[in-house]
Design a protein around this motif. Structure first.
Motif, PDB file in Angstrom:
ATOM      1  N   SER A   1      -9.530  -5.319   2.361  1.00 13.28           N
ATOM      2  CA  SER A   1      -9.609  -6.722   2.600  1.00 13.28           C
ATOM      3  C   SER A   1      -9.599  -7.471   1.451  1.00 13.28           C
ATOM      4  CB  SER A   1     -10.684  -7.170   3.484  1.00 13.28           C
ATOM      5  OG  SER A   1     -11.933  -6.473   3.021  1.00 13.28           O
ATOM      6  N   GLY A   2      -8.585  -8.200   0.741  1.00 12.85           N
ATOM      7  CA  GLY A   2      -8.669  -8.968  -0.487  1.00 12.85           C
ATOM      8  C   GLY A   2      -9.661  -8.133  -1.643  1.00 12.85           C
ATOM      9  N   LYS A   3     -10.522  -9.223  -2.210  1.00 16.60           N
ATOM     10  CA  LYS A   3     -11.001  -8.707  -3.329  1.00 16.60           C
ATOM     11  C   LYS A   3     -12.573  -8.139  -2.902  1.00 16.60           C
ATOM     12  CE  LYS A   3     -11.239 -12.827  -5.293  1.00 16.60           C
ATOM     13  NZ  LYS A   3     -10.126 -13.333  -4.519  1.00 16.60           N
ATOM     14  N   ASP A   4     -12.548  -7.945  -1.396  1.00 17.86           N
ATOM     15  CA  ASP A   4     -13.889  -7.730  -0.771  1.00 17.86           C
ATOM     16  C   ASP A   4     -14.343  -5.966  -0.614  1.00 17.86           C
ATOM     17  OD1 ASP A   4     -16.384  -8.285   0.382  1.00 17.86           O
ATOM     18  OD2 ASP A   4     -15.426  -8.613   2.335  1.00 17.86           O
ATOM     19  N   GLN A   5     -13.671  -5.581   0.307  1.00 18.69           N
ATOM     20  CA  GLN A   5     -14.130  -4.287   0.640  1.00 18.69           C
ATOM     21  C   GLN A   5     -12.834  -3.364   1.019  1.00 18.69           C
ATOM     22  OE1 GLN A   5     -17.397  -2.718   2.246  1.00 18.69           O
ATOM     23  NE2 GLN A   5     -18.746  -4.395   2.113  1.00 18.69           N
ATOM     24  N   HIS A   6     -13.025  -1.954   0.898  1.00 13.37           N
ATOM     25  CA  HIS A   6     -12.185  -1.122   1.083  1.00 13.37           C
ATOM     26  C   HIS A   6     -13.011   0.246   1.674  1.00 13.37           C
ATOM     27  CE1 HIS A   6      -8.649   1.166   1.471  1.00 13.37           C
ATOM     28  NE2 HIS A   6      -7.872   0.851   0.343  1.00 13.37           N
ATOM     29  N   PRO A   7     -13.552  -0.146   2.910  1.00 14.97           N
ATOM     30  CA  PRO A   7     -14.488   1.040   3.311  1.00 14.97           C
ATOM     31  C   PRO A   7     -13.973   2.472   3.436  1.00 14.97           C
ATOM     32  CG  PRO A   7     -13.910  -0.481   5.149  1.00 14.97           C
ATOM     33  CD  PRO A   7     -13.448  -1.231   3.918  1.00 14.97           C
ATOM     34  N   THR A   8     -12.795   2.549   3.936  1.00 14.69           N
ATOM     35  CA  THR A   8     -12.260   3.941   4.074  1.00 14.69           C
ATOM     36  C   THR A   8     -12.012   4.437   2.753  1.00 14.69           C
ATOM     37  OG1 THR A   8      -9.904   3.355   4.529  1.00 14.69           O
ATOM     38  CG2 THR A   8     -11.278   3.453   6.345  1.00 14.69           C
ATOM     39  N   GLN A   9     -11.679   3.715   1.741  1.00  8.45           N
ATOM     40  CA  GLN A   9     -11.304   4.283   0.304  1.00  8.45           C
ATOM     41  C   GLN A   9     -12.642   4.809  -0.293  1.00  8.45           C
ATOM     42  OE1 GLN A   9      -8.674   4.744  -2.007  1.00  8.45           O
ATOM     43  NE2 GLN A   9     -10.119   5.720  -3.130  1.00  8.45           N
TER      44      GLN A   9
ATOM     45  N   GLY B   1      -8.309  11.726   1.237  1.00 16.26           N
ATOM     46  CA  GLY B   1      -8.221  10.438   2.066  1.00 16.26           C
ATOM     47  C   GLY B   1      -7.496  10.660   3.386  1.00 16.26           C
ATOM     48  N   MET B   2      -6.579  11.682   3.270  1.00 18.81           N
ATOM     49  CA  MET B   2      -6.018  11.987   4.554  1.00 18.81           C
ATOM     50  C   MET B   2      -6.844  12.515   5.557  1.00 18.81           C
ATOM     51  SD  MET B   2      -2.385  14.253   4.893  1.00 18.81           S
ATOM     52  CE  MET B   2      -3.122  15.822   4.571  1.00 18.81           C
ATOM     53  N   TRP B   3      -7.685  13.552   5.177  1.00 16.33           N
ATOM     54  CA  TRP B   3      -8.448  14.260   5.885  1.00 16.33           C
ATOM     55  C   TRP B   3      -9.657  13.365   6.278  1.00 16.33           C
ATOM     56  CZ3 TRP B   3      -6.183  18.015   8.071  1.00 16.33           C
ATOM     57  CH2 TRP B   3      -4.987  18.630   7.454  1.00 16.33           C
ATOM     58  N   ILE B   4     -10.341  12.674   5.625  1.00 19.86           N
ATOM     59  CA  ILE B   4     -11.455  11.952   5.972  1.00 19.86           C
ATOM     60  C   ILE B   4     -10.906  10.760   6.854  1.00 19.86           C
ATOM     61  CG2 ILE B   4     -11.662  10.120   4.183  1.00 19.86           C
ATOM     62  CD1 ILE B   4     -14.627  11.826   5.221  1.00 19.86           C
ATOM     63  N   ARG B   5      -9.696  10.295   6.623  1.00 17.34           N
ATOM     64  CA  ARG B   5      -9.281   9.120   7.681  1.00 17.34           C
ATOM     65  C   ARG B   5      -8.800   9.975   9.134  1.00 17.34           C
ATOM     66  NH1 ARG B   5      -6.883   6.586   2.463  1.00 17.34           N
ATOM     67  NH2 ARG B   5      -7.985   4.744   2.265  1.00 17.34           N
ATOM     68  N   THR B   6      -8.556  11.063   8.917  1.00 16.36           N
ATOM     69  CA  THR B   6      -8.254  12.126  10.404  1.00 16.36           C
ATOM     70  C   THR B   6      -9.513  12.127  10.951  1.00 16.36           C
ATOM     71  OG1 THR B   6      -6.516  13.197   9.269  1.00 16.36           O
ATOM     72  CG2 THR B   6      -7.369  14.010  11.404  1.00 16.36           C
ATOM     73  N   ALA B   7     -10.647  12.359  10.406  1.00 17.48           N
ATOM     74  CA  ALA B   7     -11.927  12.536  10.830  1.00 17.48           C
ATOM     75  C   ALA B   7     -12.444  11.240  11.454  1.00 17.48           C
ATOM     76  CB  ALA B   7     -13.032  12.881   9.791  1.00 17.48           C
ATOM     77  N   LEU B   8     -12.098  10.296  10.670  1.00 18.95           N
ATOM     78  CA  LEU B   8     -12.538   8.816  11.097  1.00 18.95           C
ATOM     79  C   LEU B   8     -11.945   8.558  12.656  1.00 18.95           C
ATOM     80  CD1 LEU B   8     -14.314   6.412  10.450  1.00 18.95           C
ATOM     81  CD2 LEU B   8     -12.235   5.194   9.674  1.00 18.95           C
TER      82      LEU B   8
ATOM     83  N   SER C   1       0.816  -1.078   0.264  1.00 17.32           N
ATOM     84  CA  SER C   1      -0.121   0.092   0.048  1.00 17.32           C
ATOM     85  C   SER C   1       0.903   1.343   0.126  1.00 17.32           C
ATOM     86  CB  SER C   1      -0.709  -0.194   1.139  1.00 17.32           C
ATOM     87  OG  SER C   1      -1.317   1.491   1.556  1.00 17.32           O
ATOM     88  N   THR C   2       0.295   2.343  -0.813  1.00 13.20           N
ATOM     89  CA  THR C   2       1.090   3.547  -0.690  1.00 13.20           C
ATOM     90  C   THR C   2       0.219   4.578   0.096  1.00 13.20           C
ATOM     91  OG1 THR C   2       2.376   3.393  -2.534  1.00 13.20           O
ATOM     92  CG2 THR C   2       1.936   5.470  -1.952  1.00 13.20           C
ATOM     93  N   ARG C   3      -0.926   4.529  -0.611  1.00 18.54           N
ATOM     94  CA  ARG C   3      -1.965   5.750   0.139  1.00 18.54           C
ATOM     95  C   ARG C   3      -2.770   5.435   1.300  1.00 18.54           C
ATOM     96  NH1 ARG C   3      -1.370   5.878  -5.294  1.00 18.54           N
ATOM     97  NH2 ARG C   3      -1.180   3.527  -5.204  1.00 18.54           N
ATOM     98  N   THR C   4      -3.245   4.193   1.336  1.00 13.34           N
ATOM     99  CA  THR C   4      -3.909   3.916   2.632  1.00 13.34           C
ATOM    100  C   THR C   4      -2.835   3.800   3.804  1.00 13.34           C
ATOM    101  OG1 THR C   4      -5.400   2.594   1.286  1.00 13.34           O
ATOM    102  CG2 THR C   4      -5.467   2.250   3.762  1.00 13.34           C
ATOM    103  N   PHE C   5      -1.883   3.492   3.604  1.00 10.58           N
ATOM    104  CA  PHE C   5      -0.759   3.619   4.698  1.00 10.58           C
ATOM    105  C   PHE C   5      -0.377   5.045   5.076  1.00 10.58           C
ATOM    106  CE2 PHE C   5       3.363   3.510   6.281  1.00 10.58           C
ATOM    107  CZ  PHE C   5       3.222   2.549   7.300  1.00 10.58           C
ATOM    108  N   LEU C   6       0.000   5.858   3.978  1.00  9.49           N
ATOM    109  CA  LEU C   6       0.399   7.038   4.115  1.00  9.49           C
ATOM    110  C   LEU C   6      -0.437   8.000   4.877  1.00  9.49           C
ATOM    111  CD1 LEU C   6       3.131   7.394   1.529  1.00  9.49           C
ATOM    112  CD2 LEU C   6       3.416   7.324   3.758  1.00  9.49           C
ATOM    113  N   SER C   7      -1.855   7.800   4.239  1.00  7.46           N
ATOM    114  CA  SER C   7      -2.759   8.654   4.715  1.00  7.46           C
ATOM    115  C   SER C   7      -3.295   8.450   6.191  1.00  7.46           C
ATOM    116  CB  SER C   7      -4.000   8.652   3.791  1.00  7.46           C
ATOM    117  OG  SER C   7      -4.698   7.130   3.788  1.00  7.46           O
TER     118      SER C   7
END
Ligand code: CP
Length: 362
Positions: free
Chosen positions: A156-164, A334-341, A76-82
């Motif tokens: 999670s695999g081919k299933d979901q990426h809810p924070t994206q 993504g960075m800001w919404i993950r901060t909010a989450l 991961s680049t984006r999810t990890f860094l955000s």
């Protein structure tokens, strides 16, 4: 242990939430419209607060008493860094495991025990894992432990990426509303998706971001979704059954150029061939699922061009400078919404809201 992913959705959501609030963040079906809008509002406030040095200093104290673990055993680049950026913004120390060859899993420690051990050091574990259901099963496992901490699904695999999906819908809000600041309004009668057409293009069968965003968009009446993909990579029947149950208007399409002029947003995705078992997607013709620069004369003036990234060839690079290209904005959103989450997960969203109202008005 019950396998959570096989339970009915309502039961899964109940087991993942606590006191009618998200506890673990695993599936997009946990988010209703009110919560999505609340998180967009907190994200918008956080980025405004952070603009001023004093505001950034305040944010840096909000979660300084909590600690995060990023258990990312899929690249991961984006999810990890955000998520790490979100931790930094909120003053939250974090650590990571990105390569199990450096952990005691090489000595035979199971992943379950690894998560149990991590839960003793940290206050939240963000998980990226190649196996569908892993994060959800870990959440269920921790629910039965004396020390239970939130698990956040970072893919999670081919299933979901809810924070994206959250960052995607936040990006749509910011572009469909007359001004991004309108995200701050408490106006639940206003549905920015009413009458809008959103096309998902590419590998929809294995594209977890599309699957999660479809669940979120199903919360909005009168949205129209187009699934534009080769037959072999068309969206799963579990998603179409969900959309049927929720009376969502959707259609299957086989050529992007036939629909591009109808789109308010186009969500491009790459071939997810890391999930191939024996190179089965190698010979699929993807030429009808590419957004090319010569289609631009058919774009609507306010088309929103999105991509979760990384991309390969499905968006012509000559479109990158087009103001309608929003895929790099998605990264920052993504960075800001993950901060909010993260703030929400630790009940600190109210602290941000109060701070915003003390210093700003709208
Ligand atoms: N969009 C996304 O999940 O990117 P990464 O795989 O780089 O995290």
């Amino acid at each position: 242990m019950d396998e959570l992913p096989t339970l009915p959705t309502g039961r899964r959501v109940k087991l993942l939430n606590q006191n009618d609030r998200l506890f673990h963040v695993i599936i997009a079906q946990q988010f209703d419209r009110e919560l999505i809008e609340h998180l967009c509002r907190i994200a918008e406030m956080t980025r405004a607060i952070h603009d001023a040095r004093a505001g950034a200093r305040f944010l840096n104290t909000v979660l300084s008493h909590k600690r995060a673990m990023l258990y990312f055993i899929q690249p991961s680049t984006r999810t990890f860094l955000s998520f790490t950026s979100a931790c930094q913004i909120l003053g939250m120390p974090y650590n990571d495991v990105r390569d199990t060859s450096t952990s005691s899993e090489v000595k035979g420690e199971t992943e379950d025990d690894t998560i149990r051990v991590l839960s003793q050091y940290f206050d939240v574990i963000i998980v990226r894992h190649p196996q569908e259901g892993f994060a959800e099963n870990m959440a269920h496992m921790l629910n039965a432990m004396p020390r239970n901490i939130p698990i956040v699904n970072g893919g999670s695999g081919k299933d979901q990426h809810p924070t994206q999906a959250l960052l995607d819908i936040y990006t749509l809000y910011r572009n469909l509303l007359p001004s991004p600041l309108d995200c701050l309004r408490h106006d639940h009668d206003h549905n920015p998706f009413a009458g809008k057409t959103i096309a998902f293009v590419g590998d929809l069968k294995r594209g977890r971001t599309v699957r999660s965003l479809s669940y979120l968009l199903a919360r909005y009446p009168d949205v129209r979704m187009l699934f534009v993909a080769p037959d072999e990579l068309q969206i799963g029947e579990d998603i179409s059954a969900y959309l049927d149950r929720h009376d969502v208007n959707y259609e299957y399409k086989a050529d992007l150029k036939d629909v591009i002029a109808d789109c308010d947003a186009v969500y491009m995705t790459r071939l997810q061939d890391e999930h191939d078992v024996a190179g089965e997607s190698k010979n699929i013709d993807l030429s009808r699922f590419v957004l090319t620069a010569d289609m631009a004369d058919r774009f609507r003036p306010k088309l929103i061009i999105m991509h979760p990234l990384p991309r390969r060839r499905e968006i012509d690079k000559r479109l990158d400078a087009d103001p309608r290209a929003k895929y790099f904005d998605q990264v920052r959103n993504g960075m800001w919404i993950r901060t909010a989450l993260m703030a929400y997960l630790f009940n600190a969203d109210g602290t941000i809201l109060d701070h915003y109202h003390s210093y700003y008005s709208y």
